[in-house]
Write an enzyme that holds these catalytic residues in place. Structure first.
Site, short mmCIF file in Angstrom:
data_model
loop_
_atom_site.label_atom_id
_atom_site.label_comp_id
_atom_site.label_asym_id
_atom_site.label_seq_id
_atom_site.Cartn_x
_atom_site.Cartn_y
_atom_site.Cartn_z
N HIS A 121 0.86 -1.18 0.00
CA HIS A 121 0.00 0.00 0.00
C HIS A 121 0.90 1.23 0.00
O HIS A 121 2.01 1.21 0.52
CB HIS A 121 -0.87 -0.04 1.27
CG HIS A 121 -1.96 0.98 1.32
ND1 HIS A 121 -1.72 2.30 1.64
CD2 HIS A 121 -3.30 0.87 1.13
CE1 HIS A 121 -2.87 2.96 1.64
NE2 HIS A 121 -3.85 2.12 1.33
N ASP A 198 2.76 -3.78 8.04
CA ASP A 198 1.44 -3.16 7.85
C ASP A 198 0.40 -4.25 8.08
O ASP A 198 0.23 -5.14 7.26
CB ASP A 198 1.36 -2.60 6.42
CG ASP A 198 -0.03 -2.10 6.04
OD1 ASP A 198 -0.96 -2.24 6.85
OD2 ASP A 198 -0.18 -1.58 4.92
#
Length: 406
Positions: A121, A198
């Protein structure tokens, strides 16, 4: 499969969109909230809205108990070693930026390397780009296999004594790939590097034990796990956090302030400058209670079953491209050939089906896949096989409609 009583606890799902019953398949972007979380937020604002920590009056005490009680719940939920390792932040993005700017800028220098994957991301790419520009460090990217996974052999080859940070998503928000975090962490540590994970797409959907994974930093957001927007968590190993400087300065995070110098509170509060996200933390605590009541193993099993069923049904549609590995988390990213993903999403919305379309904050991955955008259906504990059936029927109608148009 989880039963219908779970879905009934989400009031927003009991509505029609464009004269069709709502089918919400966009939980990877944000999840819906159960009534218990909504009630917890309302109770805070209606019954004990107050600032925390320094107030000695009753409302302040209750607010502090709610806020710090939520920290205890997070600690248990991810099996952190201490509440000192649980820091409340605005979300995953803020948490990763904090590590990048507090740890990365201090520890990296020219010649050092940061290893990422091509499926990250943007929130786990851009902070490291900025750190590299300032420090002279180099970014290196793990290649993707044909099915959208990474190879541990590639990790062993790319992570060397020059590597200081490995940054990686636990689960890809596009491909659904579940990365082997424990094994990557071991390789990183053998080379003297730290690993930053993440966890935005993993913590809501599976049991996460940060000690078992042996990660150094782990970030996630409440709004993807049945909690409110605007709050997330940075987990960090205590010895690392103790040697990091805050990135925000002001009230709440200080110990003593003099005219020309100041000192900071102990962990975790030195990283929580300003009035904290009190209602958000309380809402997150209520979300954790809800998820624990349902059971994380049951949620993971439910989503796996839905993802497998969705793959089986969607693969029967002619002219569809599905991205990612066979073994995946609970989402399916796809394109209908000759139909732009935004047109697909718009057509599905007309049938009451909510999916997401675009680059999903993963433009480097889109380039790797040789597409500009994709559509994504993502599942959670309140979805059912009936939702998948309606999605598949909606895709058939969309394909038919655009086939007639063109």
């Amino acid at each position: 499969m989880l039963n219908e009583t779970v879905r009934k606890q989400f009031p927003i799902l009991d509505q029609e969109v464009n004269e069709h019953s709502l089918v919400y398949l966009d939980s990877a972007a944000t999840s819906q909230k159960p009534q218990s979380v909504i009630d917890a937020l309302n109770e805070y604002y209606q019954r004990y809205n107050s600032n925390v920590h320094r107030g000695v009056h009753t409302l302040g005490t209750r607010a502090t108990e709610g806020y710090e009680g939520a920290r205890e719940k997070v600690k248990s939920f991810i099996n952190a070693n201490s509440i000192k390792e649980v820091i409340f932040m605005r979300g995953t993005t803020t948490a990763i930026n904090t590590v990048a700017h507090s740890y990365g800028r201090e520890k990296l220098s020219e010649g050092d390397e940061i290893v990422l994957t091509k499926m990250e991301h943007h929130s786990n790419i851009i902070p490291w780009q900025q750190v590299a520009k300032v420090t002279g460090a180099t970014l290196k990217y793990l290649p993707l296999q044909e099915d959208g996974t990474i190879s541990l052999d590639d990790v062993r080859e790319l992570v060397t004594s020059k590597t200081k940070i490995v940054a990686m998503g636990h689960v890809s928000n596009v491909l659904g790939t579940i990365n082997p975090i424990k094994e990557v962490a071991k390789i990183a540590h053998e080379n003297g590097a730290v690993i930053v994970v993440d966890g935005a797409q993993s913590v809501p959907h599976m049991s996460v034990d940060v000690q078992e994974l042996d990660v150094d930093f782990y970030a996630f957001s409440a709004h993807k796990m049945c909690g409110p927007t605007g709050i997330g968590v940075l987990y960090g190993k205590q010895h690392l956090l103790e040697n990091m400087e805050p990135v925000e300065f002001g009230g709440e995070m200080i110990d003593f302030v003099n005219l020309y110098d100041s000192t900071w509170k102990e962990l975790p509060w030195k990283f929580e400058g300003g009035t904290p996200i009190i209602a958000g933390a309380i809402g997150l605590g209520a979300a954790i209670d809800f998820l624990n009541d349902v059971g994380m193993e049951a949620i993971e099993e439910h989503e796996q079953e839905l993802a497998n069923y969705a793959l089986e049904q969607m693969e029967q549609i002619d002219g569809i491209t599905i991205f990612g590995p066979r073994e995946r988390a609970g989402l399916v990213t796809f394109n209908l050939n000759d139909v732009h993903p935004h047109d697909t999403a718009t057509a599905l919305d007309s049938l009451g089906i909510a999916v997401r379309a675009g680059h999903h904050c993963a433009q480097p991955l889109m380039k790797e896949l040789q597409v500009t955008a994709t559509a994504r259906a993502s599942f959670y504990l309140y979805n059912s096989k009936k939702d998948v059936d309606q999605l598949v029927e909606g895709l058939r109608k969309t394909k038919e409609y655009f086939g007639d148009v063109f």
